[in-house]
Design an enzyme around this catalytic site. Structure first.
Site, mmCIF file in Angstrom:
data_model
loop_
_atom_site.group_PDB
_atom_site.id
_atom_site.type_symbol
_atom_site.label_atom_id
_atom_site.label_comp_id
_atom_site.label_asym_id
_atom_site.label_seq_id
_atom_site.Cartn_x
_atom_site.Cartn_y
_atom_site.Cartn_z
ATOM 1 N N LYS A 61 0.836 -1.211 0.000
ATOM 2 C CA LYS A 61 0.000 0.000 0.000
ATOM 3 C C LYS A 61 0.871 1.262 0.000
ATOM 4 O O LYS A 61 0.634 2.174 -0.772
ATOM 5 C CB LYS A 61 -0.912 0.031 1.236
ATOM 6 C CG LYS A 61 -1.912 -1.095 1.327
ATOM 7 C CD LYS A 61 -2.861 -0.879 2.499
ATOM 8 C CE LYS A 61 -2.199 -0.768 3.849
ATOM 9 N NZ LYS A 61 -1.745 -2.001 4.447
ATOM 10 N N ARG A 112 -9.884 0.787 8.944
ATOM 11 C CA ARG A 112 -9.334 -0.532 9.265
ATOM 12 C C ARG A 112 -10.366 -1.417 9.958
ATOM 13 O O ARG A 112 -10.099 -2.582 10.224
ATOM 14 C CB ARG A 112 -8.166 -0.331 10.216
ATOM 15 C CG ARG A 112 -6.860 -0.972 9.785
ATOM 16 C CD ARG A 112 -5.843 -0.681 10.858
ATOM 17 N NE ARG A 112 -4.559 -1.254 10.630
ATOM 18 C CZ ARG A 112 -3.574 -0.659 9.982
ATOM 19 N NH1 ARG A 112 -3.764 0.533 9.440
ATOM 20 N NH2 ARG A 112 -2.417 -1.252 9.874
ATOM 21 N N ARG A 123 11.898 -5.577 3.971
ATOM 22 C CA ARG A 123 11.765 -4.148 4.258
ATOM 23 C C ARG A 123 12.680 -3.774 5.430
ATOM 24 O O ARG A 123 13.383 -2.776 5.391
ATOM 25 C CB ARG A 123 10.294 -3.835 4.603
ATOM 26 C CG ARG A 123 10.055 -2.389 4.992
ATOM 27 C CD ARG A 123 8.587 -2.035 4.943
ATOM 28 N NE ARG A 123 7.833 -2.489 6.107
ATOM 29 C CZ ARG A 123 6.501 -2.460 6.178
ATOM 30 N NH1 ARG A 123 5.802 -2.049 5.155
ATOM 31 N NH2 ARG A 123 5.883 -2.860 7.264
ATOM 32 N N ARG A 158 10.824 -0.039 12.365
ATOM 33 C CA ARG A 158 9.582 0.005 13.158
ATOM 34 C C ARG A 158 9.602 -1.082 14.211
ATOM 35 O O ARG A 158 9.946 -2.229 13.907
ATOM 36 C CB ARG A 158 8.379 -0.210 12.222
ATOM 37 C CG ARG A 158 7.991 1.030 11.465
ATOM 38 C CD ARG A 158 7.001 0.726 10.383
ATOM 39 N NE ARG A 158 5.844 -0.062 10.842
ATOM 40 C CZ ARG A 158 4.776 -0.274 10.108
ATOM 41 N NH1 ARG A 158 4.699 0.228 8.902
ATOM 42 N NH2 ARG A 158 3.788 -0.993 10.571
ATOM 43 N N ARG A 167 -0.506 -8.496 13.782
ATOM 44 C CA ARG A 167 -1.053 -7.499 12.848
ATOM 45 C C ARG A 167 -1.865 -8.196 11.758
ATOM 46 O O ARG A 167 -2.919 -7.704 11.344
ATOM 47 C CB ARG A 167 0.084 -6.674 12.232
ATOM 48 C CG ARG A 167 0.569 -5.583 13.183
ATOM 49 C CD ARG A 167 1.978 -5.127 12.855
ATOM 50 N NE ARG A 167 2.122 -4.575 11.522
ATOM 51 C CZ ARG A 167 3.298 -4.456 10.893
ATOM 52 N NH1 ARG A 167 4.410 -4.864 11.486
ATOM 53 N NH2 ARG A 167 3.352 -3.932 9.700
HETATM 54 P P1 ADP Z 1 0.776 -1.843 8.509
HETATM 55 O O1 ADP Z 1 2.042 -1.834 7.722
HETATM 56 O O2 ADP Z 1 0.713 -2.955 9.497
HETATM 57 O O3 ADP Z 1 -0.444 -1.765 7.679
HETATM 58 P P2 ADP Z 1 0.507 0.917 9.522
HETATM 59 O O4 ADP Z 1 1.745 1.704 9.364
HETATM 60 O O5 ADP Z 1 -0.636 1.248 8.638
HETATM 61 O O6 ADP Z 1 0.885 -0.624 9.465
HETATM 62 O O7 ADP Z 1 -0.017 0.999 11.054
HETATM 63 C C1 ADP Z 1 0.815 0.666 12.138
HETATM 64 C C2 ADP Z 1 -0.010 0.520 13.410
HETATM 65 O O8 ADP Z 1 -0.712 1.745 13.667
HETATM 66 C C3 ADP Z 1 -1.101 -0.547 13.354
HETATM 67 O O9 ADP Z 1 -0.643 -1.842 13.651
HETATM 68 C C4 ADP Z 1 -2.083 -0.019 14.407
HETATM 69 O O10 ADP Z 1 -1.638 -0.294 15.716
HETATM 70 C C5 ADP Z 1 -2.009 1.496 14.212
HETATM 71 N N1 ADP Z 1 -3.030 1.967 13.245
HETATM 72 C C6 ADP Z 1 -2.780 2.518 12.025
HETATM 73 N N2 ADP Z 1 -3.933 2.837 11.411
HETATM 74 C C7 ADP Z 1 -4.935 2.460 12.231
HETATM 75 C C8 ADP Z 1 -6.353 2.504 12.176
HETATM 76 N N3 ADP Z 1 -7.008 2.996 11.097
HETATM 77 N N4 ADP Z 1 -7.077 2.027 13.223
HETATM 78 C C9 ADP Z 1 -6.470 1.533 14.310
HETATM 79 N N5 ADP Z 1 -5.126 1.454 14.455
HETATM 80 C C10 ADP Z 1 -4.360 1.915 13.433
#
Ligand code: ADP
Length: 297
Positions: A13, A88, A127, A139, A150
């Site tokens: 994404k 999400r 990554r 991260r 996740r």
């Molecule tokens: P990923 O690569 O896992 O998709 P992101 O960078 O989008 O990760 O998000 C990292 C973390 O931030 C998630 O695991 C969650 O804890 C939190 N997070 C991000 N976006 C949301 C959301 N829309 N609702 C709830 N938690 C979120």
């Protein structure tokens, strides 16, 4: 262009969002990035979110909805945006629908990046290795254990959104197992087809308006109708080009074909080829309508 990118962690994404930002001059709104910034700055939201994020859980809906609502009001988001990592959960999607309605913003599409789960761990490991090689901070949730959590929360909380947007005829699925370039091409094709359909709609509207004006006036003037017809015809040509390339992709053996056949199992889902063909259909209808209207006169 207003889009949502949907897909599990590691589906690409972020990579695709950056490419879309460059090509279309729209902003990427990543709740993950925003939350990481809040954690780094130790804002009240960051303090609340940090442990949840570190363990791979989801931050409460009201927090992320609040962040997104504020962000959508900023001037750089008026030209268009890509939501990455939001919504999400189904309640977040419902809240987003309400927000967009209130702000008079129309969502163009939800693009799902489909990937094999077995490939995700390797992708995230790559990554991490690349970030380390560049000397960047890694991260804290990019570990195999947290990734498993996740993924589990993606499956239980986020995957239902595929059904949610498919029912609302917003979902388009792209095979995220293809190369980065091929995924980008596929997304661009989808966006071109959507653009063509929008153009047709606008031409149709203009033609209807022009003909209403004409019927109010006697004697009639044909110039407005002619202009509207030309626009509708242009839209047909534009959409046809998109559909031709879409058809090529669907026929070609391999991964794109796989996506199309998988999508066929769920009829509510649109494919790139489907939307291209639909765009052509709509454009043709619009052009016909204008021609008919002119013939009547
Ligand atoms: P990923 O690569 O896992 O998709 P992101 O960078 O989008 O990760 O998000 C990292 C973390 O931030 C998630 O695991 C969650 O804890 C939190 N997070 C991000 N976006 C949301 C959301 N829309 N609702 C709830 N938690 C979120």
């Amino acid at each position: 262009m207003r889009l949502i990118l949907l897909g599990p962690p590691g589906s690409g994404k972020g990579t695709q969002a950056q490419r879309l930002v460059q090509r279309h001059g729209i902003v990427q709104l990543s709740t993950g990035e925003m939350l990481r910034a809040a954690v780094a700055a130790q804002t009240p939201i960051g303090i609340k979110a940090q442990d949840i994020m570190a363990s791979g859980g989801l931050v409460p809906d009201e927090i992320v909805v609040g962040i997104i609502s504020e962000r959508l009001d900023q001037p750089d988001a008026t030209k268009g945006f890509i939501l990455d990592g939001f919504p999400r959960t189904v309640p977040q999607a419902v809240a987003l629908d309400e927000l967009l309605k209130k702000k008079h913003i129309r969502l163009d599409a939800v693009i799902e990046l489909r990937v094999n789960e077995s490939a995700l761990l390797q992708r995230v490991e790559n990554r991490v290795a690349e970030m380390r090689a560049r000397g960047e901070d890694v991260r804290i949730d990019d570990t195999p254990e947290v990734l498993t959590r996740r993924l589990a929360s993606y499956r239980s909380q986020t995957e239902p959104l595929i059904h949610y947007y498919s029912e609302r005829r917003k979902l388009l699925t792209v095979d995220g197992m293809m190369t980065i370039e091929a995924v980008t091409r596929e997304i661009n094709r989808i966006l071109a087809a959507i653009g063509a359909a929008e153009q047709t709609k606008a031409a149709n509207k203009a033609a209807t308006k022009a003909s209403a004006k004409r019927s109010a006036k006697v004697p009639q003037k044909a110039s407005a109708g002619r202009g509207a017809k030309a626009t509708a015809e242009k839209a047909v040509k534009f959409a046809a080009r998109g559909a031709a390339t879409s058809r090529k992709t669907t026929k070609a053996p391999g991964k794109v074909g796989k996506t199309a056949s998988r999508s066929n199992k769920k009829p509510a889902r649109k494919t790139a080829a489907g939307s291209g063909a639909r765009a052509v259909g709509k454009a043709r209808k619009a052009a016909k309508k204008v021609t008919k209207r002119r013939a009547k006169r």
